[in-house]
Write a protein that holds these residues in place. Structure first.
Motif, PDB file in Angstrom:
ATOM      1  N   ASP A 103      35.233  36.054  -5.376  1.00  0.00           N
ATOM      2  CA  ASP A 103      35.275  35.728  -6.790  1.00  0.00           C
ATOM      3  C   ASP A 103      35.749  36.322  -7.612  1.00  0.00           C
ATOM      4  O   ASP A 103      36.642  37.513  -6.973  1.00  0.00           O
ATOM      5  CB  ASP A 103      33.513  35.782  -6.843  1.00  0.00           C
ATOM      6  N   TRP A 129      32.513  34.024 -11.391  1.00  0.00           N
ATOM      7  CA  TRP A 129      32.698  33.066 -10.776  1.00  0.00           C
ATOM      8  C   TRP A 129      32.953  32.444  -9.487  1.00  0.00           C
ATOM      9  O   TRP A 129      33.801  33.228  -8.759  1.00  0.00           O
ATOM     10  CB  TRP A 129      34.010  32.144 -11.651  1.00  0.00           C
ATOM     11  N   SER A 131      33.743  29.650  -6.636  1.00  0.00           N
ATOM     12  CA  SER A 131      34.355  28.216  -6.418  1.00  0.00           C
ATOM     13  C   SER A 131      34.479  27.653  -4.951  1.00  0.00           C
ATOM     14  O   SER A 131      35.021  28.529  -4.261  1.00  0.00           O
ATOM     15  CB  SER A 131      35.784  28.075  -7.012  1.00  0.00           C
ATOM     16  N   SER A 133      30.896  25.474  -6.341  1.00  0.00           N
ATOM     17  CA  SER A 133      29.533  26.154  -6.504  1.00  0.00           C
ATOM     18  C   SER A 133      28.691  26.400  -5.363  1.00  0.00           C
ATOM     19  O   SER A 133      28.892  26.021  -4.450  1.00  0.00           O
ATOM     20  CB  SER A 133      28.828  24.806  -7.413  1.00  0.00           C
ATOM     21  N   LEU A 144      32.622  24.663  -9.736  1.00  0.00           N
ATOM     22  CA  LEU A 144      32.545  26.150 -10.145  1.00  0.00           C
ATOM     23  C   LEU A 144      31.161  26.561 -10.559  1.00  0.00           C
ATOM     24  O   LEU A 144      30.460  25.586 -11.100  1.00  0.00           O
ATOM     25  CB  LEU A 144      33.542  26.249 -11.510  1.00  0.00           C
TER      26      LEU A 144
END
Length: 232
Positions: A103, A129, A131, A133, A144
């Motif tokens: 992340d 974050w 990616s 989700s 995301l």
């Protein structure tokens, strides 16, 4: 040097190393930052199915009964009408942007304010974050996912989550585009990027999902309060 003295020094070094390890974990919201210790390979030796076997202190990753992420399946959701707005009181703070491999993390050096959830105050320590989700809604996965990791004075963790889809630019992400690109190809790349204002993350939704789960990376600590904004 006497053996007893050597044993004493060794013990002190061991305790110091353990303390540093705990401090590093606390500064990142209890998460392990070294991705070399685990990965996301579905059937790999260090993949999610085996996280609980890699270290004794990670056993909850395999045995825990309240593990995150989950599918927020509407047939299981109970409507609560009196929860109200999330009361955030964030402020600008110096931050370091770090590519942790699994992340991108923005860690605030001296905290960045707080949020009140269910009459409990939680201090914002970092955000990151993933990616794609990690959480899904009715089985749908998003492009995301933002995790804003908070901790209360008694050590309780609360994560506020925003899901993103491909569409019009997001103001907060857009303001960090240059900095994100600078570390995007550097595993464990880290840059001090100056003052960041967490208020630019717009937590405007009165509707959100809330449940008790865990950290989504080792050590998979449980009793984490998750608040996932309904607005994507």
């Amino acid at each position: 040097m006497e053996k007893s003295s050597i044993r004493c020094i060794f013990f002190l070094l061991f305790v110091s190393a353990a303390a540093v390890s705990r401090m590093n974990a606390a500064s990142s919201g209890g998460e392990v930052e070294d991705e070399h210790e685990f990965d996301y390979e579905k059937n790999g030796a260090k993949g999610p199915k085996n996280w609980g076997k890699l270290k004794p202190e990670w056993k909850l990753c395999g045995e825990g009964k309240m593990q995150s992420p989950i599918d927020l399946f509407h047939d299981r959701v109970r409507l609560v009408s009196n929860t109200g707005m999330l009361n955030e009181d964030y402020h600008p703070s110096n931050a370091v942007l770090k590519n942790r491999g699994h992340d991108m993390m923005l860690k605030f050096e001296h905290g960045a304010g707080s949020i009140e959830i269910n009459d409990m105050q939680y201090e914002l320590g970092q955000l990151h974050w993933h990616s794609p989700s990690e959480h899904t809604i009715n089985g749908k996965r998003f492009a995301l996912e933002l995790h804003m990791v908070h901790e209360s004075k008694n050590g309780s963790l609360a994560v506020v989550t925003v899901l993103y889809k491909i569409g019009r630019p997001d103001g907060f992400l857009g303001s960090l585009e240059k900095e994100l690109r600078a570390v995007s190809d550097e595993h464990e790349g880290e840059n001090n990027i100056g003052v960041i204002d967490a208020r630019k993350v717009k937590l405007v939704s009165r509707k959100y999902y809330q449940y008790i789960g865990s950290l989504t990376t080792p050590p998979c600590t449980q009793n984490v309060l998750w608040t996932v904004l309904r607005k994507v």
